[in-house]
Design an enzyme around this catalytic site. Structure first.
Site, short mmCIF file in Angstrom:
data_model
loop_
_atom_site.label_atom_id
_atom_site.label_comp_id
_atom_site.label_asym_id
_atom_site.label_seq_id
_atom_site.Cartn_x
_atom_site.Cartn_y
_atom_site.Cartn_z
N ASP A 172 0.90 -1.41 -0.02
CA ASP A 172 0.08 -0.17 -0.04
C ASP A 172 0.83 1.23 0.07
OD1 ASP A 172 -3.09 0.70 1.40
OD2 ASP A 172 -1.54 2.23 0.93
N ASP A 183 -3.90 2.46 -5.16
CA ASP A 183 -2.72 2.72 -4.65
C ASP A 183 -2.05 1.22 -3.71
OD1 ASP A 183 -4.06 2.74 -2.13
OD2 ASP A 183 -2.49 4.30 -1.14
N GLU A 184 -2.82 0.04 -4.20
CA GLU A 184 -2.47 -1.08 -3.23
C GLU A 184 -2.97 -2.32 -4.30
OE1 GLU A 184 -5.27 -0.34 -0.11
OE2 GLU A 184 -5.51 -2.34 0.18
N1 DCP Z 1 -8.85 8.67 -0.65
C1 DCP Z 1 -9.99 9.56 -1.00
N2 DCP Z 1 -10.68 9.74 0.40
C2 DCP Z 1 -10.69 8.92 1.32
C3 DCP Z 1 -9.77 7.81 1.37
C4 DCP Z 1 -8.74 7.75 0.37
O1 DCP Z 1 -10.01 10.35 -1.58
N3 DCP Z 1 -11.63 8.68 2.11
C5 DCP Z 1 -7.80 8.70 -1.72
C6 DCP Z 1 -6.73 9.38 -1.54
C7 DCP Z 1 -5.59 8.58 -1.06
C8 DCP Z 1 -5.93 7.30 -1.91
O2 DCP Z 1 -7.25 7.29 -1.94
O3 DCP Z 1 -4.26 8.72 -1.01
C9 DCP Z 1 -5.38 5.89 -1.09
O4 DCP Z 1 -6.11 5.60 0.14
P1 DCP Z 1 -5.27 5.11 1.70
O5 DCP Z 1 -6.70 4.77 2.29
O6 DCP Z 1 -4.53 4.12 1.07
O7 DCP Z 1 -4.77 6.36 2.00
P2 DCP Z 1 -3.51 7.09 1.95
O8 DCP Z 1 -2.60 6.32 0.81
O9 DCP Z 1 -3.63 8.56 1.74
O10 DCP Z 1 -2.58 7.04 3.33
P3 DCP Z 1 -2.02 5.95 4.11
O11 DCP Z 1 -0.61 6.20 4.02
O12 DCP Z 1 -2.63 5.80 5.33
O13 DCP Z 1 -2.00 4.54 3.34
CA CA Z 2 -2.22 4.20 1.09
CA CA Z 3 -4.90 2.08 0.08
#
Ligand code: DCP
Ligand code: CA
Ligand code: CA
Length: 374
Positions: free
Chosen positions: A15, A115-116
């Protein structure tokens, strides 16, 4: 060699950290040490909308995904915070590059979000978790070197454990949970950490005094069944003891294929309509031949002159890929439909689904749970 070590699968969940915000740092490294907040602006007023994600500098101030932008601004008052609008196209492009790197590290690969991805590495590690950890380190350094991005990796004997272990340490984390560590690892965690247990299910479990995954594992399965039904109860129980057999498999293969077309004129006349649906069947059939798919369910959709949408479907005993069978079922469904209704069709469509190639019982379950959550 130990038998259990050989029998275990080794699955990784990769991720990317604070993905959208990390992409923004990538094209503008000067913002890296500042709070970075990526926003979905609704456009109504200057600050209306929600936070998509934020870098970890901003998170230290309490900024989170989903938070209203004005609230994030308040939390970041008097800082040099940078607020940026989402740019999906750019993130998709970077995601594509990372995914193709990850594929190179996997025996079987399954992307599950922008992203996963899950990587089954059982074969290439010979079932050794020590080797699994090395591979995970290689994944992390490969992505960092080639795309300048950090990611978090969870390694476990199945997808469930891989995913939960990735959540254990973020960002830039690596957590390995071997089969003999599963019980100790899961036990103390809150039930909401089980994939598919969202806010609603968590409340219902807490009402049963189930708080930790260990509580869940000890709860009588019949009692769970009374509350959640047999399918979910079985899934929850298995998850609580770390059992998950869902294979890592390529997505993108459609779960249904459909075509829809507008008729030259509105009609209820079967021959005129099947002329069109025969064309649609041929198009669909050529796709199935290309992908080697056999289908069990055939559906029709009729969009009426008042724009109401009507669907009918039929599921066969055995999967088929025969064009004539497809056309006949479509005709049969249409005939029945027009006999039963007064509807005049404006557009018609054909859909096939329930592909024989798909292994999907568990996926359907997870999809079902997602649909019923929140
Ligand atoms: N995303 C979004 N709204 C949300 C959750 C996520 O737009 N409520 C988008 C933005 C994030 C992407 O999806 O960058 C990936 O979600 P993740 O849950 O993997 O979160 P992040 O990558 O941002 O953070 P982490 O470091 O916790 O994985
Ligand atoms: Ca992420
Ligand atoms: Ca993710």
């Amino acid at each position: 060699m130990e038998e259990s070590a050989l029998q275990s699968r080794i699955v990784m969940l990769v991720d990317l950290d604070y993905f959208f915000a990390q992409c923004e740092e990538l094209r503008n490294p000067s913002i890296k040490d500042k709070p970075v907040v990526v926003c979905v602006y609704s456009g109504r007023t200057e600050d209306s909308g929600a936070v998509s994600t934020a870098n970890y500098v901003a998170r230290a101030y309490g900024v989170k995904s989903g938070m209203p932008i004005f609230l994030a601004k308040k939390k970041l008052e008097n800082t040099s915070a940078v607020f940026l609008p989402v740019d999906y196209e750019f993130y998709e492009e970077i995601s594509g590059k990372v995914m193709s790197i990850l594929k190179g590290f996997a025996d079987h690969f399954e992307q599950v979000g922008i992203d996963e991805a899950y990587l089954d590495v059982t074969q290439r590690t010979g079932g050794s978790f020590e080797e699994g950890r090395k591979q995970a380190e290689n994944v992390k350094s490969g992505v960092l070197r080639q795309e300048k991005l950090t990611c978090t990796v969870g390694v476990g004997p199945n997808k469930l454990i891989a995913k939960i272990s990735a959540d254990a340490k973020k960002p830039d984390g690596l957590t390995v949970v071997t089969p003999d560590q599963v019980t100790a690892f899961l036990g103390p965690l809150h039930v909401s950490r089980v994939i598919g247990v969202g806010a609603k299910t968590t409340k219902r479990m807490e009402a049963l005094r189930i708080n930790t995954i260990s509580d869940l594992s000890k709860y009588d399965v019949q009692g769970l069944t009374a509350v959640f039904g047999k399918t979910l109860a079985t899934y929850f129980h298995n998850a609580s003891v770390g059992i998950d057999d869902e294979p890592v498999q390529e997505r993108g293969e459609a779960t249904s294929i459909s075509r829809i077309a507008t008729l030259k004129h509105n009609s209820r006349e079967l021959n005129f309509i099947t002329e069109k649906t025969d064309e649609l069947c041929r198009e669909i059939h050529s796709t199935t031949t290309k992908d080697g798919l056999a289908f069990k369910t055939v559906g029709i959709v009729v969009i009426a002159t008042d724009m109401s949408i009507h669907t009918r479907s039929k599921t066969l005993e055995n999967a088929t890929h025969d064009l004539d069978t497809l056309r006949e079922i479509v005709k049969e469904l249409l005939e029945k439909f027009f006999n039963q209704t007064e509807v005049e069709a404006r557009r018609v469509g054909v859909r096939i689904s329930n592909f024989a190639k798909e292994q999907k019982s568990q996926r359907q379950l997870l999809t079902f749970m997602k649909e019923h959550e929140d």
